[in-house]
Design an enzyme around this catalytic site. Structure first.
Site, short mmCIF file in Angstrom:
data_model
loop_
_atom_site.label_atom_id
_atom_site.label_comp_id
_atom_site.label_asym_id
_atom_site.label_seq_id
_atom_site.Cartn_x
_atom_site.Cartn_y
_atom_site.Cartn_z
N CYS A 41 -23.38 6.20 18.25
CA CYS A 41 -24.78 5.85 18.01
C CYS A 41 -25.59 7.09 17.66
O CYS A 41 -25.41 7.66 16.60
CB CYS A 41 -25.35 5.10 19.22
SG CYS A 41 -26.84 4.17 18.81
N HIS A 101 -21.16 0.73 20.74
CA HIS A 101 -21.01 1.55 21.95
C HIS A 101 -19.74 1.18 22.73
O HIS A 101 -19.79 0.25 23.54
CB HIS A 101 -22.21 1.34 22.87
CG HIS A 101 -23.47 1.98 22.40
ND1 HIS A 101 -23.88 3.22 22.80
CD2 HIS A 101 -24.41 1.54 21.52
CE1 HIS A 101 -25.04 3.52 22.22
NE2 HIS A 101 -25.38 2.52 21.44
N GLU A 156 -18.54 2.83 25.17
CA GLU A 156 -18.72 3.19 26.58
C GLU A 156 -19.52 2.13 27.34
O GLU A 156 -19.65 2.21 28.55
CB GLU A 156 -19.38 4.57 26.69
CG GLU A 156 -20.89 4.62 26.49
CD GLU A 156 -21.30 4.48 25.03
OE1 GLU A 156 -20.42 4.39 24.16
OE2 GLU A 156 -22.52 4.44 24.77
#
Lengths: 1004, 313
Positions: B159, B273, B275
């Site tokens: 990002c 994302h 994570e």
């Protein structure tokens, strides 16, 4: 394409850089504005392009600098840069929007950093502007309207306008600081009451005569005059008046919640005296609940009411402390919706960060917003913004505040009512986690000794938000001074939050607090009570610009600041760390034990006030309240052949339609802990009852978070509105799998609730507020319900807030919010993997209604479709509710619930429809005979009910737990059709797709 | 490499095994150890087993950047820990101050968030600082980063980290300076939604899960890939650098591009994302699970990254 911009003249001073998008699609905001201008203002702009402009104040760019600006100040792929204002034949008008001097220009500050990084010298001052190129030639009226409603806010922006043929209006005004530094004593005679009142009014103190008299009496005391003389002071200074005004403001002292109230029930004639709503209702209910747990050795309440936020101990490994606070930011959001909302969310972040020792790790945000309806058609008053613009700005503020701080927005709600069109209500909540201990200290304590340093960290001080605390205590009007608008800077606050967490971890911080309403005056004034005094040296406070009066420095509400307390030996460490982390951090004074708040500027004494009098001297208000049952009747509605059209109309109604266009702008995933998010299901269109987050990445312990707010019931009965709102918050958590708290259970969950009251002015005045007594009576009844519900369910308040002057305008033009209460609840969840979501899971599952339905259509959404209120407001039957909730928990623990959705706005039919919309699964429902008409059964909003789905194989186990509290309604079907029948009569028949269309919320 | 069935992306298929005959869907919670296949993601503490044992010699050393407005460091740190590495969280300014050296790491992670509040364009200011600000050694950090890459290091950006890498010119890295940009989404809105994206098996970044379809959240306002000119575009296509693609384009990105690498595959950036999807229970459809638990696609991708780094340093 903007390629033919003409050549640049090398001879001109290069003090401006204009950036033009190389392609209009790189700049989508102009397109949106164009649409808005046409739809909302009826202004045809043609193509509209937003271009960033950088102004280098008193500086002409060198050739090298120009090259750097081209490459580094903006994206060279997306923008081309020109150093003279080019004309483009396509655009006939242009509007320049500039921040007023003194208004935070975040982007400009960042640009200065970029310059300083590159050239290793201090940067010229850089200010940013937005230039809007408009294809059509606008008239003066058009551009003014466009500029002031869509492009900026006259409170914080200046506008200038140009047409291609050279017409120009309004160059930007220069800012000349006019207030000289130094002490000022108002030339006001203290002798007459009129003079006192005049002073209070003209200086926006918002203090009444009795309060002004008390202050006068203080200054006339012999002992006071003696020690003032020793300090070289006689008459009260401007700084001292301002300190009183803000410390004694409604915002800070909650004067109405602490008032003695004489309540008379006009229906029965009974009367009673309430010794402070706060003490006798809110705090008392919490004390009772705490006592019940304490007796069993299971107390979890660590801190309530006496810090920035409440703290409870979670029943998980390491016993972490949960900090939880919900606040309102209504007046600022009425003045500038974007800034008001962003400072609201950032401000409540700081409340959580400034609780106990401070530096708590922010876990999530919530928000509840109350607006006027988007279709609001009444003429707007001076200073009033159309609800549509208010909503747009507020949502953007919540978005930027949460997203840029990296705090997930996990839960929220939007409520529409005409009466929020004057002042919107903006409730912002934040939770944070703190370890039980920080170093050798208990994390929740605030130890301060004489000699400890007062440190201000975060942003610099400007004129932002002066008088915020006192103005939130008065009605908003067109003349509300502009300096009260604060502009938020989430990036400054993120730097500050990271710094603070690190400093606390290194044990360099004894404790800290937020600089919110009242600024330093409030934060230092409150902390000084702990040590018993403070000396502040205002000349050390870093300023944004010169020209602030000393009292303004002390009172300013410039955002993103915390007041930190440290031992003097750690001050240098703090300063160095702050420098490394690019955070302003300065020692501005020392705590003492003299009993006085001592404020100086160099050698000049600005204030010397007894802390005891400052905090305890405010005269108590005595108020009159009256209760009266509203005169109500049930409407006669036409007979309905089918409820399908009603269902579709309800699905599209303001309070029910999809919130996806709002929710999808908020980041609910950051931090990686979100389990039940606002929207779930295969295409993320299923609205959920409560949010669920886990606490870490190693365990599955977590929290469920909910909101209860149903202001429209207040028109029928304020007591049951408040009780129903409380019940709504409880049942949402039960719906996802929460278990009610139980002092007798060794494994009890931990629950905590924040109460937030928002009311119009409740102080009776025969002319200005003739129905004040009735409004206060409603507040009393709302608090009665709070007490009854909290003590019945054993859920303590740990924090809360009241906002008491939510009126806009005056006289018969006055728009007052309906009395509103929000209950924001959290419960601990042992294992988040066992939680339940609201959407259907599989065809073939059985659908049940849990909880009993009554003839309670009063205040319902369906009546609202017909502009009716009805008479029978839904009642909370507490014992029944508890029984149902306990059974739900048992069914949930036994993993019998495939889905569960609580019944609220729109009743049973809407809950069933939402579960189908969210899953794309059809339903065939055969209504049982209940003695109620199908209309009542489907649309009544009786509390404490759920729509659940259960696997067929679990049917017997489910029924044996639920007994008569569950009614079989039907079965889920593969075919996406939604069908409700009763004794072979078809009541509702539509497709899931039709419902989805009506509900809206498709993403492009 | 881990190979498991991707989480059912389409509603019609649902999760495997959801039927009356299959075992009760929620029973896997009761006795996890007995019911999970070895190394199952849901088994207690099994996550570490899929990666390296703690402190294993082969586990790559990961530097996770934080500070200055980045805000995904907590979950990024947790992710690399779950992958069996010992990540180190480093404030960007510590790196500038020379307190850490990239020589001690094999992987540098540019973390998501809003560095400098996205002022002047997402990732732009942080990239400027790395390119232009002199450090104690007198040279900007970009030199150290280039040396790190030349010596076989890996750089991964998510990002805002991805946006920074493009502004640095490290992605796609086929000419000096910046050649692509991540412009505002075509509708002008920040959006948080889950998307499906696919990893091109022929791209240099295919080691992240060749041919796999992953379900991941996007959370950005500026994710639309814009390429400088046709020449760059042709090179990017022929070298298959746009290795992660959306199945349904959410933001107007060129070539449906969700993630990008350089020619060596050692610099990778992506908008979604990973994570944020470390547990199956992060997925918006987790509660529809059948007897087979869904895979945490984000952890899957990062584990593949860590494994690849450990074998190719």
């Amino acid at each position: 394409m903007l390629s033919s911009l003409g050549s640049e003249s090398p001879s001109l001073l290069k003090s401006f850089a204009f950036a033009f998008p190389k392609h209009s699609s790189f700049e989508p905001f102009g397109r949106r504005l164009r649409k808005s201008a046409e739809q909302s203002l009826g202004i045809l702009t043609g193509e509209l392009l937003k271009c960033p402009v950088f102004e280098f104040v008193n500086h002409s760019l060198s050739i090298e600098e120009c090259g750097f600006v081209r490459e580094a100040l903006l994206d060279p792929i997306l923008y081309e840069v020109s150093f003279t204002q080019m004309r483009h034949s396509k655009f006939l008008s242009s509007i320049m929007v500039s921040k007023k001097h003194g208004v935070t220009d975040d982007e400009g500050l960042t640009a200065e950093k970029v310059f300083a990084d590159r050239f290793s010298i201090s940067s010229p001052q850089i200010r940013t502007h937005d230039l809007y190129l408009v294809e059509n030639r606008l008239t003066e009226e058009q551009w003014r309207k466009l500029a002031t409603t869509l492009l900026g806010n006259p409170l914080i922006h200046d506008f200038s306008f140009e047409t291609a043929d050279g017409l120009q209006w309004e160059a930007r005004r220069a800012f000349v600081p006019t207030v000289p530094l130094g002490l000022n004593i108002y030339a006001v005679s203290l002798d007459t009451d009129e003079a006192l009142l005049e002073l209070s009014r003209t200086r926006h103190f918002a203090l009444n005569l009795e309060e002004m008299r008390a202050i006068r009496a203080y200054f006339q005391r012999d002992d006071v005059q003696q020690h003032r003389k020793a300090k070289g002071l006689s008459q009260p200074t401007d700084c001292e008046w301002e300190i009183f005004a803000q410390t004694w403001s409604e915002h800070c002292k909650h004067k109405e919640f602490n008032a003695e109230i004489h309540f008379t029930d006009l229906d029965t004639g009974e009367s009673r005296t309430i010794d402070s709503l706060f003490r006798s209702k809110i705090k008392k209910s919490t004390d009772i609940v705490d006592q019940r747990f304490r007796e069993k050795g299971r107390s979890f309440l660590v801190k309530a009411f006496n810090d920035n936020a409440g703290i409870v101990r979670l029943p998980f490994r390491g016993e972490p402390n949960l900090v939880w606070k919900v606040e309102t930011h209504n007046t600022p959001s009425a003045l500038d919706p974007y800034s008001g909302a962003i400072t609201g969310i950032l401000g409540v972040n700081r409340d959580a960060m400034g609780t106990g020792v401070g530096g708590g790790r922010l876990l999530f945000n919530t928000n509840v917003l109350c607006f006027g309806p988007p279709s609001y058609a009444r003429p707007l008053q001076a200073g009033q913004k159309h609800p549509r613009f208010v909503e747009e700005g507020v949502v953007a503020g919540i978005r930027d505040g949460g997203n840029k701080m990296g705090v997930p927005t996990v839960n929220g709600s939007v409520v529409y009512d005409e009466r929020y069109a004057g002042k919107p209500l903006v409730f912002c909540g934040t939770a944070a986690l703190m370890p039980a201990r920080v170093g050798t200290r208990l994390s929740w304590e605030k130890p301060i000794l004489a000699g400890d340093c007062i440190v201000m960290a975060g942003g610099k001080v400007g004129k932002d938000g002066i008088h915020g605390a006192t103005l939130s205590s008065t009605e908003a009007h067109a003349g509300t001074p502009q300096t009260i608008v604060q502009v938020g800077s989430p990036v400054t606050q993120k730097f500050l939050a990271d710094f603070l967490e690190e400093a606390v971890r290194r044990s360099w911080v004894k404790c800290c607090t937020d600089n919110g309403a009242g600024g330093l005056s409030s934060s230092i004034g409150e902390l000084a009570e702990i040590s018993g005094g403070a000396v502040v040296h205002l000349e050390t406070v870093p300023l944004k610009y010169s020209g602030l009066a000393p009292w303004e420095i002390f009172l300013s509400e410039s955002q993103e600041r915390m007041t930190i307390v440290c031992e003097s030996k750690d001050a240098e460490n703090l300063r160095q760390l702050a420098k490394d982390r690019e955070v302003d951090c300065t020692v501005i004074g020392t705590f003492t034990d003299t009993g006085f708040l001592d404020v100086r500027l160099g050698r000049e004494q600005l204030a010397y006030l007894s802390l005891d009098f400052l905090h305890n001297g405010v005269p108590r208000k005595v108020l009159e309240a009256e209760g009266k049952q509203a005169i109500l009747h049930e409407p006669a509605l036409p007979a309905f052949e089918s409820f399908s059209p009603l269902l579709l109309a309800l699905l599209g109604s303001d309070n029910i339609r999809s919130r996806r266009h709002i929710v999808s702008q908020y980041d609910h995933e950051v931090k990686g802990r979100s389990i039940v998010k606002p929207l779930m299901g295969f295409d993320q269109s299923a609205p959920q009852d409560a949010a669920v987050v886990r606490l870490d990445f190693e365990t599955y312990h977590g929290l469920a978070i909910s909101n209860g707010i149903i202001p429209r019931y207040g028109d029928l009965d304020p007591y049951h509105m408040s009780a129903g709102s409380f019940d709504e918050a409880v049942r949402q958590i039960v719906s996802v799998g929460g278990k009610l708290p139980d002092p007798d259970d060794p494994t009890t969950s931990v629950w905590t609730v924040n109460d937030n009251f928002c009311l119009p002015n409740v102080v009776y005045d025969p002319e200005a507020n003739p129905d004040g007594k009735l409004k206060l009576g409603k507040l009393v009844r709302m608090c009665d319900a709070l007490f009854d519900m909290a003590t019945f369910f054993n859920i303590p308040m740990t924090s809360g807030k009241d906002s008491m002057k939510n009126d806009f305008g005056s006289g018969n033009q006055k728009i007052s919010v309906p009395p509103t209460v929000l209950y924001s609840m959290i419960a601990s969840i042992e294992d988040v993997r066992l939680t339940v979501t609201s959407e259907w899971k599989d065809a073939g599952d059985l659908v049940y209604l849990v909880g009993r339905t009554y003839d309670e259509l009063g205040g319902s959404e369906v009546y609202k479709l017909f502009n009716e209120k009805g008479a029978h407001v839904p009642l909370v039957r507490m014992a029944d509710a508890k029984r149902v909730y306990q059974k739900m928990s048992r069914a949930s623990s036994a993993r019998l619930l495939q889905s569960s959705h609580d019944l609220s706005d729109g009743g049973l039919l809407l809950a069933l429809a939402e579960a189908s919309i969210g899953s794309g699964i059809g339903l065939r429902c055969e209504l049982p005979q209940t003695g109620l008409s199908p209309f009542t059964f489907l649309f009544a909003e009786s509390h404490s009910r759920f729509a659940v789905s259960v696997k067929k194989r679990d049917r017997d186990r489910f029924v044996s737990i639920m007994g008569s509290d569950a009614l079989l309604l039907g079965e889920l079907e593969d075919e996406p059709k939604f069908c409700v029948v009763q004794s072979s009569q078809v009541l509702v028949h539509c497709t899931v797709e039709e419902m989805k269309q009506a509900w809206g919320g498709e993403l492009c | 490499m881990l190979t498991r069935k991707p989480l059912g992306a389409k509603r019609e298929t649902g999760f495997a095994g959801v039927s009356e005959a299959s075992p009760p869907p929620r029973d896997f919670l009761e006795e996890p150890a007995a019911q999970f296949p070895p190394n199952h993601l849901l088994a207690p503490n099994a996550l570490r087993v899929t990666g390296f044992p703690p402190n294993h010699l082969l586990a790559p050393k990961v530097l996770v950047l934080c500070g200055l407005g980045m805000n995904c460091e907590e979950e990024t740190y947790a992710a690399y820990k779950l992958c069996g590495t010992r990540p180190r969280l480093v404030h960007v300014n510590e790196w500038f101050a020379g307190k850490v050296s990239l020589d001690d790491f094999q992987l540098v992670h540019f973390t998501g968030g809003f560095s400098f509040g996205d002022h002047l364009g997402a990732g732009k200011v942080l990239a400027n600082r790395i390119r232009f600000k002199p450090t104690a050694t007198g040279k900007p950090l970009i030199h150290e980063l280039e040396e790190f890459l030349a010596s076989g290091g890996f750089v991964f950006g998510v990002c805002n980290g991805f946006q920074t890498l493009t502004a640095l010119g490290l992605l796609p890295g086929i000419e000096d300076g910046q050649s692509v940009s991540l412009a505002p989404n075509i509708d002008g809105n920040f959006q948080d939604r889950w998307v499906s994206c696919q990893i091109d098996p022929e791209s240099p970044l295919s080691y992240l899960g060749a041919g796999e379809t992953l379900s991941l959240p996007i959370r950005h306002g500026e994710g639309r890939l814009v390429v400088k000119n046709d020449a760059v575009e042709t090179l990017m296509v022929s070298k298959k650098l746009m290795g992660i693609r959306y199945l349904h384009n959410p933001n107007g990105s060129a070539f449906n591009c969700a993630g990008l690498c350089n020619e060596t595959g050692r610099v990778v950036g992506m908008m979604p994302h990973p994570e944020a999807f470390l547990s199956p229970f992060n997925h918006p459809e987790w509660s529809r699970k059948g007897s087979e638990a869904p895979r945490a696609d984000g952890l899957f991708l990062l584990q593949n990254l860590v494994n690849y780094v450990s074998h190719n340093r």
